[in-house]
Design a protein around this motif. Structure first.
Motif, PDB file in Angstrom:
ATOM      1  N   TYR A   6       0.840  -1.200   0.000  1.00  0.00           N
ATOM      2  CA  TYR A   6       0.000   0.000   0.000  1.00  0.00           C
ATOM      3  C   TYR A   6       0.875   1.251   0.000  1.00  0.00           C
ATOM      4  CZ  TYR A   6      -3.670  -3.247   1.526  1.00  0.00           C
ATOM      5  OH  TYR A   6      -4.549  -4.296   1.623  1.00  0.00           O
ATOM      6  N   ARG A   8       0.330   5.761   0.277  1.00  0.00           N
ATOM      7  CA  ARG A   8      -0.517   6.954   0.268  1.00  0.00           C
ATOM      8  C   ARG A   8       0.204   7.985  -0.592  1.00  0.00           C
ATOM      9  NH1 ARG A   8      -1.624  10.881   5.263  1.00  0.00           N
ATOM     10  NH2 ARG A   8      -0.054  12.106   4.136  1.00  0.00           N
ATOM     11  N   TYR A  13      -5.142   6.690  -1.169  1.00  0.00           N
ATOM     12  CA  TYR A  13      -4.471   5.417  -0.905  1.00  0.00           C
ATOM     13  C   TYR A  13      -4.506   4.534  -2.163  1.00  0.00           C
ATOM     14  CZ  TYR A  13      -4.329   6.494   4.068  1.00  0.00           C
ATOM     15  OH  TYR A  13      -4.073   7.076   5.286  1.00  0.00           O
ATOM     16  N   TYR A  14      -3.437   3.749  -2.327  1.00  0.00           N
ATOM     17  CA  TYR A  14      -3.321   2.866  -3.489  1.00  0.00           C
ATOM     18  C   TYR A  14      -2.785   1.512  -3.042  1.00  0.00           C
ATOM     19  CZ  TYR A  14      -3.758   7.153  -6.232  1.00  0.00           C
ATOM     20  OH  TYR A  14      -4.210   8.337  -6.775  1.00  0.00           O
ATOM     21  N   ASN A  15      -3.123   0.491  -3.842  1.00  0.00           N
ATOM     22  CA  ASN A  15      -2.623  -0.860  -3.607  1.00  0.00           C
ATOM     23  C   ASN A  15      -1.883  -1.304  -4.861  1.00  0.00           C
ATOM     24  OD1 ASN A  15      -2.138  -3.439  -2.748  1.00  0.00           O
ATOM     25  ND2 ASN A  15      -4.276  -4.078  -2.687  1.00  0.00           N
ATOM     26  N   TRP A  33      -7.408   2.532  -3.533  1.00  0.00           N
ATOM     27  CA  TRP A  33      -7.879   1.735  -2.404  1.00  0.00           C
ATOM     28  C   TRP A  33      -8.416   2.696  -1.340  1.00  0.00           C
ATOM     29  CZ3 TRP A  33      -7.463  -2.930  -4.353  1.00  0.00           C
ATOM     30  CH2 TRP A  33      -7.796  -4.047  -3.564  1.00  0.00           C
ATOM     31  N   SER A  35      -9.206   3.961   2.528  1.00  0.00           N
ATOM     32  CA  SER A  35      -8.644   3.793   3.873  1.00  0.00           C
ATOM     33  C   SER A  35      -9.530   2.872   4.706  1.00  0.00           C
ATOM     34  CB  SER A  35      -8.496   5.143   4.566  1.00  0.00           C
ATOM     35  OG  SER A  35      -9.747   5.811   4.644  1.00  0.00           O
ATOM     36  N   ILE A  38      -8.670  -0.719   3.984  1.00  0.00           N
ATOM     37  CA  ILE A  38      -7.397  -1.075   4.619  1.00  0.00           C
ATOM     38  C   ILE A  38      -7.595  -1.325   6.112  1.00  0.00           C
ATOM     39  CG2 ILE A  38      -5.066  -0.262   5.146  1.00  0.00           C
ATOM     40  CD1 ILE A  38      -5.165   1.349   2.552  1.00  0.00           C
ATOM     41  N   ILE A  50       1.969   2.921   6.451  1.00  0.00           N
ATOM     42  CA  ILE A  50       1.987   2.956   4.987  1.00  0.00           C
ATOM     43  C   ILE A  50       2.937   4.042   4.495  1.00  0.00           C
ATOM     44  CG2 ILE A  50       0.580   3.453   2.944  1.00  0.00           C
ATOM     45  CD1 ILE A  50      -1.775   2.140   4.375  1.00  0.00           C
TER      46      ILE A  50
END
Length: 414
Positions: A6, A8, A13-15, A33, A35, A38, A50
């Motif tokens: 993950y 930020r 947020y990204y995966n 993604w 929060s 997560i 993260i």
């Protein structure tokens, strides 16, 4: 065990995930993604662990790739190979294939790959691989680029260029168009712009347009040898190679897998190899270095196409008017509008002028005089405004128009 990564980036947020492909390979994809998702999966405290970035940047690099540049996330995809200096490892399949594609220009072809590898931001000519015959291995070239440079190469279709949305390809190292038939003026203008643009505006559905640095190299493959794109006679941005047919005895359906295995050795060869020609132009190569017979055929076909279409339109004007016409007077602007409205092709004005002056030996009057103007509406109907208009016009006889269309005038006694 599959590990989720993950980030930020900015306030989102990204995966980072590995997306499976039909080929059995995977490709790296950065997905939005939440929060909340997560926290549900890992607990609230996990958010503070993260890795954070201020935003995105786009810095192409293969031999010294960095995910973090300053405090920004590098959106350029990482290079997936490590050059191998093992002398026992050979790359005969790749070298043989590139000799098949580039022929007598093999050394320039190797320079092309070395530039992509070591100088990914360098502008390069639009590489076009053509042949009307099948079984030439044109598509294999695109797959080789894809296998070497991974997610930084995208293979498109004609409609992708014409779409308003370009977010999937505007940040790639190589933007390829397979089975290209880009025979509209707008298509050729876009390709020429891509070939030399330093910045490009990205547009995606539901997202405001934004400008980004552009370093994409355009590669076209086509079954149309002569008319896959509109090309001016003075154009120097294209490198056109007619790729020969692969003999059936030499065809190997496993060639892609063989070349994949040879990539590390090939990369080491490129790194240790010196350039065969130094950089002399903004596109590295001079127009003389990349000139080919295939390129000249494309230019000649474009000249012939403008000439044929214009000759046809002059014949239409003669045949559709009720009053007898012994000659037609028209300006360069008139001819350009006829082609645009009747043939629906927005040819370059310079190309039309070249046909009139160089091919037909016609020259406009030195000063503006009154003449009878003919127009062709969007519905294809030929008409005259009535009153004469003023302009610097060309004059062509009915006899010459018939000759240009290979028609014998039955009333001509000469």
């Amino acid at each position: 065990m599959y590990v989720m990564t993950y980030y930020r980036i900015g306030t989102s947020y990204y995966n980072l995930v590995m997306k499976p492909l039909v080929s059995g390979d995977t490709t790296e994809v950065l997905l939005n993604w939440t929060s909340e998702a997560i926290k549900q999966d890992h607990g609230k405290e996990f958010l503070s662990t993260i890795e954070k970035f201020d935003g995105f940047c786009l810095i192409p690099s293969h031999l010294d790739y960095q995910r973090r540049i300053g405090n920004f996330y590098n959106h350029y995809s990482p290079f997936g190979h490590i050059p191998n200096d093992n002398p026992d490892k050979k790359f005969n399949t790749i070298l043989g294939y590139l000799r098949h594609v580039f022929g007598e220009q093999l050394e320039l072809g190797l320079d092309y790959f070395k530039i992509l590898l070591e100088h990914p931001a360098q502008v390069l000519p639009v590489l076009c691989l053509v042949n009307k015959e099948r079984n030439t291995g044109k598509s294999t070239f695109l797959y080789l680029l894809k296998d070497i440079f991974g997610n930084n190469v995208i293979i498109n279709r004609n409609e992708d260029l014409r779409s308003n949305f370009n977010s999937d390809w505007a940040q790639k190292l190589v933007v390829a168009f397979e089975e290209a038939l880009l025979d509209k003026k707008d298509d050729s203008e876009k390709i020429k712009n891509l070939a030399t643009a330093k910045y490009y505006k990205i547009e995606a559905k539901g997202v405001d347009r934004f400008e980004t640095e552009f370093f994409g190299k355009v590669v076209l493959t086509s079954n149309n040898e002569d008319n896959f794109i509109i090309m001016d006679n003075e154009e120097n941005r294209y490198w056109v190679r007619k790729v020969p047919i692969i003999n059936n005895d030499d065809e190997d359906t496993a060639i892609r897998e063989k070349m994949k295995e040879e990539i590390p050795s090939f990369l080491h060869f490129l790194i240790s190899r010196k350039f065969s020609v130094p950089r002399k132009t903004r596109m590295w190569f001079t127009k003389e270095q990349i000139r080919t017979d295939a390129l000249e055929r494309v230019k000649q076909a474009n000249r012939n196409r403008v000439e044929a279409d214009l000759a046809q339109l002059l014949l239409v004007i003669i045949d559709t008017r009720e009053e007898p016409i012994d000659e037609i007077q028209f300006t360069l602007s008139d001819a350009h509008e006829w082609l645009k409205n009747k043939i629906n092709k927005n040819y370059d004005v310079a190309a039309v002028k070249r046909v009139l002056q160089q091919e037909w030996n016609l020259y406009s009057t030195n000063n503006a005089f009154n003449y009878t103007q003919y127009r062709i509406g969007l519905d294809g109907v030929v008409y005259s405004p009535g009153e004469k208009v003023k302009g610097r016009f060309y004059t062509i006889s009915k006899k010459r128009v018939l000759e240009l269309n290979n028609i014998v005038d039955p009333v001509d006694d000469t």
